[in-house]
Motif scaffolding. Structure first.
Motif, PDB file in Angstrom:
ATOM      1  N   MET A 113      -5.713  49.275  24.274  1.00  0.00           N
ATOM      2  CA  MET A 113      -5.377  47.957  23.782  1.00  0.00           C
ATOM      3  C   MET A 113      -6.193  47.706  22.516  1.00  0.00           C
ATOM      4  N   THR A 114      -5.559  47.234  21.478  1.00  0.00           N
ATOM      5  CA  THR A 114      -6.247  46.984  20.218  1.00  0.00           C
ATOM      6  C   THR A 114      -6.546  45.508  20.048  1.00  0.00           C
ATOM      7  N   GLU A 115      -7.279  45.194  18.990  1.00  0.00           N
ATOM      8  CA  GLU A 115      -7.634  43.807  18.723  1.00  0.00           C
ATOM      9  C   GLU A 115      -6.390  42.963  18.481  1.00  0.00           C
ATOM     10  N   VAL A 116      -6.515  41.685  18.797  1.00  0.00           N
ATOM     11  CA  VAL A 116      -5.430  40.753  18.530  1.00  0.00           C
ATOM     12  C   VAL A 116      -5.973  39.592  17.708  1.00  0.00           C
ATOM     13  N   ARG A 117      -5.050  38.924  17.011  1.00  0.00           N
ATOM     14  CA  ARG A 117      -5.409  37.720  16.272  1.00  0.00           C
ATOM     15  C   ARG A 117      -4.234  36.759  16.331  1.00  0.00           C
ATOM     16  N   LEU A 118      -4.534  35.492  16.111  1.00  0.00           N
ATOM     17  CA  LEU A 118      -3.464  34.507  16.095  1.00  0.00           C
ATOM     18  C   LEU A 118      -2.548  34.770  14.908  1.00  0.00           C
ATOM     19  N   ARG A 119      -1.265  34.546  15.108  1.00  0.00           N
ATOM     20  CA  ARG A 119      -0.343  34.582  13.990  1.00  0.00           C
ATOM     21  C   ARG A 119      -0.764  33.469  13.027  1.00  0.00           C
ATOM     22  N   PRO A 120      -0.590  33.626  11.719  1.00  0.00           N
ATOM     23  CA  PRO A 120      -1.114  32.642  10.767  1.00  0.00           C
ATOM     24  C   PRO A 120      -0.679  31.202  11.010  1.00  0.00           C
ATOM     25  N   ASP A 121       0.499  30.982  11.553  1.00  0.00           N
ATOM     26  CA  ASP A 121       0.971  29.607  11.762  1.00  0.00           C
ATOM     27  C   ASP A 121       0.760  29.118  13.196  1.00  0.00           C
ATOM     28  N   VAL A 122      -0.143  29.780  13.925  1.00  0.00           N
ATOM     29  CA  VAL A 122      -0.500  29.349  15.281  1.00  0.00           C
ATOM     30  C   VAL A 122      -1.929  28.818  15.248  1.00  0.00           C
ATOM     31  N   SER A 123      -2.125  27.669  15.864  1.00  0.00           N
ATOM     32  CA  SER A 123      -3.470  27.097  15.940  1.00  0.00           C
ATOM     33  C   SER A 123      -3.916  27.031  17.397  1.00  0.00           C
ATOM     34  N   ALA A 124      -5.219  27.089  17.578  1.00  0.00           N
ATOM     35  CA  ALA A 124      -5.822  27.031  18.918  1.00  0.00           C
ATOM     36  C   ALA A 124      -6.684  25.786  18.999  1.00  0.00           C
ATOM     37  N   THR A 125      -6.531  25.044  20.086  1.00  0.00           N
ATOM     38  CA  THR A 125      -7.320  23.831  20.302  1.00  0.00           C
ATOM     39  C   THR A 125      -7.876  23.861  21.716  1.00  0.00           C
ATOM     40  N   ASP A 126      -9.188  23.663  21.820  1.00  0.00           N
ATOM     41  CA  ASP A 126      -9.809  23.566  23.140  1.00  0.00           C
ATOM     42  C   ASP A 126      -9.447  22.228  23.767  1.00  0.00           C
ATOM     43  N   THR A 127      -9.242  22.251  25.076  1.00  0.00           N
ATOM     44  CA  THR A 127      -8.949  21.035  25.831  1.00  0.00           C
ATOM     45  C   THR A 127      -9.916  20.934  27.000  1.00  0.00           C
ATOM     46  N   ASP A 128      -9.841  19.845  27.724  1.00  0.00           N
ATOM     47  CA  ASP A 128     -10.676  19.683  28.913  1.00  0.00           C
ATOM     48  C   ASP A 128     -10.338  20.710  29.987  1.00  0.00           C
ATOM     49  N   TYR A 129      -9.151  21.292  29.896  1.00  0.00           N
ATOM     50  CA  TYR A 129      -8.673  22.208  30.934  1.00  0.00           C
ATOM     51  C   TYR A 129      -8.563  23.645  30.467  1.00  0.00           C
ATOM     52  N   GLY A 130      -8.975  23.942  29.240  1.00  0.00           N
ATOM     53  CA  GLY A 130      -8.890  25.296  28.716  1.00  0.00           C
ATOM     54  C   GLY A 130      -8.596  25.299  27.236  1.00  0.00           C
ATOM     55  N   MET A 131      -7.380  25.703  26.881  1.00  0.00           N
ATOM     56  CA  MET A 131      -7.004  25.832  25.478  1.00  0.00           C
ATOM     57  C   MET A 131      -5.493  25.715  25.359  1.00  0.00           C
ATOM     58  N   VAL A 132      -5.051  25.216  24.208  1.00  0.00           N
ATOM     59  CA  VAL A 132      -3.629  25.186  23.883  1.00  0.00           C
ATOM     60  C   VAL A 132      -3.437  25.961  22.591  1.00  0.00           C
ATOM     61  N   LEU A 133      -2.447  26.838  22.581  1.00  0.00           N
ATOM     62  CA  LEU A 133      -2.021  27.529  21.370  1.00  0.00           C
ATOM     63  C   LEU A 133      -0.727  26.876  20.927  1.00  0.00           C
ATOM     64  N   LEU A 134      -0.682  26.394  19.690  1.00  0.00           N
ATOM     65  CA  LEU A 134       0.490  25.683  19.171  1.00  0.00           C
ATOM     66  C   LEU A 134       1.117  26.489  18.047  1.00  0.00           C
ATOM     67  N   ASP A 135       2.403  26.773  18.198  1.00  0.00           N
ATOM     68  CA  ASP A 135       3.170  27.484  17.184  1.00  0.00           C
ATOM     69  C   ASP A 135       3.682  26.465  16.181  1.00  0.00           C
ATOM     70  N   GLY A 136       3.141  26.490  14.954  1.00  0.00           N
ATOM     71  CA  GLY A 136       3.528  25.539  13.920  1.00  0.00           C
ATOM     72  C   GLY A 136       4.953  25.702  13.441  1.00  0.00           C
ATOM     73  N   ARG A 137       5.543  26.867  13.621  1.00  0.00           N
ATOM     74  CA  ARG A 137       6.937  27.085  13.202  1.00  0.00           C
ATOM     75  C   ARG A 137       7.923  26.494  14.188  1.00  0.00           C
TER      76      ARG A 137
END
Length: 86
Positions: free
Chosen positions: A1-25
């Protein structure tokens, strides 16, 4: 398995319950629980999958094979969704 990164138009936000990844497209999103968020954070920070597995084994007292499967499945699902890229 190789390294991964967010797609450029995806943002990550921490929440009280973990994290949300939002696809801007598309407006789609992924809700990650605390454990899933920790896996993603460590991978995005450049951690090797084996290091993340080692962390899970030590922190959550799960078996190595279960941790390997969980990391692999989460990465595969995120790749399939288009949220992360290699």
């Amino acid at each position: 398995m190789t390294e991964v990164r967010l797609r450029p138009d995806v943002s990550a936000t921490d929440t009280d319950y973990g994290m949300v990844l939002l696809d801007g497209r598309s407006g789609g999103y992924w809700q990650l629980n605390d454990t899933g968020a920790e896996i993603v954070r460590r991978l995005l920070d450049g951690g090797a999958p084996d290091e993340v597995v080692g962390f899970l084994v030590a922190e959550y007292e799960v078996g190595r094979s279960d941790a390997e499967r969980d990391v692999r499945e989460l990465v595969d699902d995120l790749l399939a969704s288009g949220m992360v890229i290699r």
